[in-house]
Each structure stands twice: as structure tokens, then as C-alpha cells.
Design an enzyme around this catalytic site. Structure first.
Site, mmCIF file in Angstrom:
data_model
loop_
_atom_site.group_PDB
_atom_site.id
_atom_site.type_symbol
_atom_site.label_atom_id
_atom_site.label_comp_id
_atom_site.label_asym_id
_atom_site.label_seq_id
_atom_site.Cartn_x
_atom_site.Cartn_y
_atom_site.Cartn_z
ATOM 1 N N SER A 21 0.629 -1.167 -0.142
ATOM 2 C CA SER A 21 0.311 0.143 0.192
ATOM 3 C C SER A 21 1.107 1.215 -0.075
ATOM 4 O O SER A 21 0.403 2.203 -1.202
ATOM 5 C CB SER A 21 -0.675 0.218 1.425
ATOM 6 O OG SER A 21 -1.637 -1.420 1.209
ATOM 7 N N THR A 66 -6.507 -3.212 6.911
ATOM 8 C CA THR A 66 -6.322 -4.482 6.816
ATOM 9 C C THR A 66 -6.250 -5.109 8.317
ATOM 10 O O THR A 66 -7.333 -4.970 9.435
ATOM 11 C CB THR A 66 -4.823 -4.878 5.831
ATOM 12 O OG1 THR A 66 -5.208 -5.824 5.392
ATOM 13 C CG2 THR A 66 -3.657 -4.483 6.463
ATOM 14 N N LYS A 70 -10.723 -4.633 10.223
ATOM 15 C CA LYS A 70 -11.637 -4.674 9.399
ATOM 16 C C LYS A 70 -13.101 -4.891 10.304
ATOM 17 O O LYS A 70 -13.770 -3.649 10.072
ATOM 18 C CB LYS A 70 -11.998 -5.515 8.512
ATOM 19 C CG LYS A 70 -10.444 -5.013 6.958
ATOM 20 C CD LYS A 70 -10.250 -5.724 5.955
ATOM 21 C CE LYS A 70 -9.283 -5.390 4.701
ATOM 22 N NZ LYS A 70 -9.236 -6.309 3.493
ATOM 23 N N ASP A 107 -12.304 -2.833 -1.358
ATOM 24 C CA ASP A 107 -11.957 -4.430 -2.189
ATOM 25 C C ASP A 107 -12.732 -4.849 -2.924
ATOM 26 O O ASP A 107 -12.381 -5.429 -4.168
ATOM 27 C CB ASP A 107 -12.040 -5.538 -1.129
ATOM 28 C CG ASP A 107 -10.100 -4.874 0.037
ATOM 29 O OD1 ASP A 107 -8.878 -5.106 -0.681
ATOM 30 O OD2 ASP A 107 -10.669 -5.736 1.320
ATOM 31 N N GLY A 131 -14.001 -20.593 -2.516
ATOM 32 C CA GLY A 131 -13.386 -19.905 -1.450
ATOM 33 C C GLY A 131 -14.308 -19.296 -0.484
ATOM 34 O O GLY A 131 -14.985 -18.795 -1.453
ATOM 35 N N ALA A 132 -14.200 -19.030 1.062
ATOM 36 C CA ALA A 132 -15.547 -17.959 2.151
ATOM 37 C C ALA A 132 -14.550 -17.127 2.205
ATOM 38 O O ALA A 132 -15.353 -17.313 3.765
ATOM 39 C CB ALA A 132 -16.532 -19.314 1.280
ATOM 40 N N ALA A 135 -11.897 -12.479 0.744
ATOM 41 C CA ALA A 135 -11.808 -11.852 0.027
ATOM 42 C C ALA A 135 -13.293 -12.048 -0.859
ATOM 43 O O ALA A 135 -13.439 -11.305 -1.760
ATOM 44 C CB ALA A 135 -10.409 -11.914 -0.187
ATOM 45 N N TYR A 213 -1.850 -12.663 -5.852
ATOM 46 C CA TYR A 213 -0.777 -12.161 -7.385
ATOM 47 C C TYR A 213 1.018 -12.445 -6.419
ATOM 48 O O TYR A 213 1.443 -11.314 -7.344
ATOM 49 C CB TYR A 213 -1.416 -9.903 -6.568
ATOM 50 C CG TYR A 213 -0.926 -10.392 -5.438
ATOM 51 C CD1 TYR A 213 0.022 -9.075 -4.725
ATOM 52 C CD2 TYR A 213 -1.924 -10.256 -4.476
ATOM 53 C CE1 TYR A 213 0.482 -8.475 -3.329
ATOM 54 C CE2 TYR A 213 -1.793 -9.248 -3.090
ATOM 55 C CZ TYR A 213 -0.558 -9.430 -2.783
ATOM 56 O OH TYR A 213 -0.645 -8.294 -1.768
HETATM 57 P P1 NAP Z 1 -8.736 -15.898 4.316
HETATM 58 O O1 NAP Z 1 -10.015 -15.194 5.243
HETATM 59 O O2 NAP Z 1 -7.817 -16.932 5.307
HETATM 60 O O3 NAP Z 1 -9.730 -17.129 3.867
HETATM 61 C C1 NAP Z 1 -9.519 -18.286 2.820
HETATM 62 C C2 NAP Z 1 -10.029 -19.007 1.996
HETATM 63 O O4 NAP Z 1 -9.554 -19.957 1.023
HETATM 64 C C3 NAP Z 1 -11.255 -20.221 3.510
HETATM 65 O O5 NAP Z 1 -12.559 -19.979 3.115
HETATM 66 C C4 NAP Z 1 -10.086 -21.048 3.605
HETATM 67 O O6 NAP Z 1 -11.284 -22.087 3.966
HETATM 68 C C5 NAP Z 1 -9.978 -20.724 1.414
HETATM 69 N N1 NAP Z 1 -8.600 -21.582 1.532
HETATM 70 C C6 NAP Z 1 -7.886 -21.893 2.246
HETATM 71 N N2 NAP Z 1 -6.801 -22.845 1.518
HETATM 72 C C7 NAP Z 1 -7.835 -23.858 1.457
HETATM 73 C C8 NAP Z 1 -7.065 -25.163 0.808
HETATM 74 N N3 NAP Z 1 -6.179 -25.202 0.297
HETATM 75 N N4 NAP Z 1 -7.822 -25.905 0.157
HETATM 76 C C9 NAP Z 1 -9.884 -25.357 -0.082
HETATM 77 N N5 NAP Z 1 -9.807 -23.679 0.612
HETATM 78 C C10 NAP Z 1 -8.981 -23.949 1.569
HETATM 79 O O7 NAP Z 1 -8.054 -14.869 3.023
HETATM 80 P P2 NAP Z 1 -8.303 -14.178 2.708
HETATM 81 O O8 NAP Z 1 -8.285 -12.871 2.924
HETATM 82 O O9 NAP Z 1 -10.528 -13.852 1.891
HETATM 83 O O10 NAP Z 1 -7.664 -13.880 1.346
HETATM 84 C C11 NAP Z 1 -7.676 -14.654 0.357
HETATM 85 C C12 NAP Z 1 -6.795 -14.925 -0.645
HETATM 86 O O11 NAP Z 1 -7.079 -13.702 -1.476
HETATM 87 C C13 NAP Z 1 -5.017 -14.534 -0.316
HETATM 88 O O12 NAP Z 1 -4.156 -15.260 -1.331
HETATM 89 C C14 NAP Z 1 -4.945 -13.261 -0.264
HETATM 90 O O13 NAP Z 1 -3.725 -13.086 -0.643
HETATM 91 C C15 NAP Z 1 -6.099 -12.777 -1.625
HETATM 92 N N6 NAP Z 1 -6.228 -11.842 -1.484
HETATM 93 C C16 NAP Z 1 -6.275 -10.462 -2.782
HETATM 94 C C17 NAP Z 1 -6.224 -9.236 -2.598
HETATM 95 C C18 NAP Z 1 -5.959 -8.719 -3.869
HETATM 96 O O14 NAP Z 1 -5.978 -7.274 -3.687
HETATM 97 N N7 NAP Z 1 -5.577 -9.091 -5.147
HETATM 98 C C19 NAP Z 1 -7.162 -8.963 -1.372
HETATM 99 C C20 NAP Z 1 -7.536 -9.761 -0.557
HETATM 100 C C21 NAP Z 1 -6.666 -11.759 -0.546
HETATM 101 P P3 NAP Z 1 -11.282 -22.026 5.218
HETATM 102 O O15 NAP Z 1 -12.126 -21.352 6.225
HETATM 103 O O16 NAP Z 1 -11.615 -23.329 5.454
HETATM 104 O O17 NAP Z 1 -9.834 -22.320 5.809
#
Ligand code: NAP
Length: 270
Positions: A21, A66, A70, A107, A131-132, A135, A213
Site C-alpha cells: 500500500s 487491513t 476490518k 476490495d 473460497g469463502a 476476500a 498476486y
Molecule cells: P481467508 O479469510 O483466510 O480465506 C481463505 C479462504 O480459502 C477460506 O475459505 C479457506 O477455507 C479457503 N482455503 C484456504 N486454504 C484452502 C485449501 N488448501 N483448500 C481449499 N480452500 C482453502 O483469506 P482472504 O483474506 O479471503 O484471502 C484469500 C486470498 O486472496 C489470499 O491468497 C490473499 O492473498 C488474496 N487476496 C488478494 C487481494 C488482492 O487485492 N488481490 C485482496 C485480499 C486477499 P477455510 O475457512 O476452511 O480455511
């Protein structure tokens, strides 16, 4: 040049020392000629309300928010945008006249802007979201607001069922659910750090977008290109969510291309 007139903006979070950021915002401020500087504040869990009060007293331009703050910041804001209210989560605080705090969530709108940058309009289309987590929830709300029909597959059925405005799909049925959708979005961390595991096996037809990313070119995006599918990487979302913050705070049109170039250079430098 930092002068006596320079105003400060920043991000609160923990961890925050890896954040892109500051690179994104300071590139924008310099390009727009704003006498502002953006810094990262490492604030541990439970410290968000005190940080907001300090920011108000210090007359900060605005704050990005972040993990893990949040939800606490959403509770502390006086006004929430519709997207932030749906999520009960805030990543952008704007200090309004009279000391009121407005909370936004950029986001999801940042993700939709990155799709439009890539020439893809989600209005009237079906999307499969993998995913849930935080993000995924932000992306689901923004895609719904943009007119898409969203299905979500996650390994925890209770988490998939709690994603606002999305229809849950069993994790084991995700491959079959690709048929008939126009866009597949990976919102799991699968592929982070260059892992070769795939959240889904791409087949021709949909566009494939990854929120991961680092690396920019994930295994899922490479596999999608190999079957002739179009792809959208995760850096566009990161750049656009910051660009929307700059727009909220300055009222100016942010230099998205320059911000992306600066982020790519920072990622390449490690
Ligand atoms: P989070 O809140 O930890 O959620 C992760 C999700 O992925 C949960 O549903 C989790 O399931 C699931 N998951 C994790 N490992 C898994 C696996 N091996 N198999 C199946 N499902 C799996 O994380 P988040 O903040 O949403 O971020 C998710 C991704 O988006 C990260 O890689 C992050 O870096 C990326 N991101 C990118 C941006 C951007 O600006 N490009 C912004 C935010 C996030 P469980 O609940 O069962 O663990």
C-alpha cells in the site's frame, strides 16, 4: 520532499510490514502533485479504536485498514457505504467534517474494476467463486452489486452458506459447476508462493481470475491459458482498491497504470 505542510495517510494492520500500500499510494500522491505521504502503522488486535482516535486528533487524510481490524473499524464508523454495511467490514476510513468517520470497502469494487480493465463486464453473467473468506465475501458482494449471479464453493459448507448474496456449491462439486459459468475466481490462497496445486482444473469457456498476486502468474492462470482461456491476475484488484481510496480522499482520478508499474517493480525486487 516532506515539509511542514505535508499531511499523512496510512494503513493500520498486523502484520503490515510486507504491505504494498505505501508504494501504491505514494506513487499516486507524487503523480497527482499531492503534498501527502502514506505510511504503515503496525497496530495489534484490539488497537483499532485508539488508532482511529489518534488519526482524528492528528488530522490524517484517511486510513486504510487491513487484518485484523476490518470488523472493529466497521463497528466504530458513523456512516458505512452499502458494500461495507453488507460485509460489516471496512478497509477505508475517510474523516468527514465534524469528526465523523465514513467506512468503505474498496476490495470488491477494486476487483470488479480490474475485470473491466481486462475488458470483462460481469453484469448478467454467472460466476463461480472458490473460497469463502474475507476476500471472497467482498468479491461476492461487489459482483452481486454489478449484476452477476454468484455461486460459491468452499471446503467448509457453513462458510460458503454465509457468503452474502451467493448460492453455495459443495466443494467436491466445484469442477462440475464450472460448466455454464462465464467467470471462475480463485479466492483461496492456493497457488500462493508459487505452489503448483490448482484450486480447480481450468477447462475452455470461462475467464479465470486469481486473487493471489504473489506470484503474479499462478499455476491456475498458466493452466487456464494452456486451454485457451482468458485470465485476470490478482494485482489489478490490489491496485484498484488503493486507487479507489485515493479517489475517495482526494477527489482526483488516480494514475492506475503508474500505480501498477510501481507495484510490479516492488514485487520483482522482492
Ligand atoms: P481467508 O479469510 O483466510 O480465506 C481463505 C479462504 O480459502 C477460506 O475459505 C479457506 O477455507 C479457503 N482455503 C484456504 N486454504 C484452502 C485449501 N488448501 N483448500 C481449499 N480452500 C482453502 O483469506 P482472504 O483474506 O479471503 O484471502 C484469500 C486470498 O486472496 C489470499 O491468497 C490473499 O492473498 C488474496 N487476496 C488478494 C487481494 C488482492 O487485492 N488481490 C485482496 C485480499 C486477499 P477455510 O475457512 O476452511 O480455511
Amino acid at each position: 520532499m516532506i515539509r511542514a505542510t505535508t499531511r499523512v495517510a496510512g494503513v493500520i494492520g498486523d502484520p503490515v510490514r510486507h504491505s504494498l500500500s505505501p508504494v501504491l499510494h505514494n506513487t499516486a500522491y507524487e503523480s497527482l502533485g499531492l503534498d501527502w505521504v502514506y505510511v504503515a502503522f503496525e497496530i495489534s488486535a484490539g488497537g483499532a479504536v485508539a488508532a482511529l482516535e489518534a488519526a482524528r486528533v492528528l488530522d490524517l487524510v484517511g486510513l486504510s485498514v487491513t487484518m485484523p481490524h476490518k470488523e472493529a473499524v466497521a463497528e466504530a464508523c458513523d456512516d458505512l457505504s452499502a458494500g461495507a454495511a453488507a460485509l460489516r467490514s471496512v478497509n477505508t476510513v475517510t474523516f468527514l467534517p465534524g469528526g465523523r468517520l465514513r467506512g468503505d470497502s474498496t476490495d470488491g469494487p477494486g476487483f470488479v474494476a480490474s475485470l473491466r480493465d481486462a475488458g470483462y463486464d460481469p453484469a448478467g453473467t454467472s460466476v463461480l467463486l472458490l473460497g469463502a473468506g474475507g476476500a471472497a465475501r467482498a468479491v461476492a458482494v461487489a459482483l452481486g452489486r454489478a449484476g452477476a449471479d454468484v455461486r460459491v464453493a468452499a471446503r467448509r459448507p457453513d462458510a460458503a452458506g454465509a457468503v452474502p448474496g451467493a448460492v453455495p456449491v459443495a466443494w467436491d462439486d466445484r469442477q462440475a459447476a464450472v460448466c455454464g459459468v462465464a467467470l471462475v475466481v480463485n479466492a483461496t490462497p492456493i497457488g500462493m508462493g508459487g505452489g503448483e496445486e490448482l484450486p480447480i482444473v481450468p477447462v475452455p469457456g470461462p475467464v479465470y481470475a486469481d486473487l493471489v498476486y504473489h506470484p503474479l502468474d499462478t499455476a491456475m492462470l498458466r493452466a487456464a491459458r494452456a486451454v485457451g482461456a482468458a485470465t485476470v491476475d490478482g494485482l489489478g484488484m490490489l491496485v484498484h482498491q488503493a486507487a479507489l481510496q485515493v479517489e475517495h480522499w482526494s477527489g482526483q482520478v488516480p494514475p492506475v497504470a503508474a500505480m501498477r508499474a510501481a507495484a510490479e517493480a516492488a514485487l520483482a525486487a522482492g
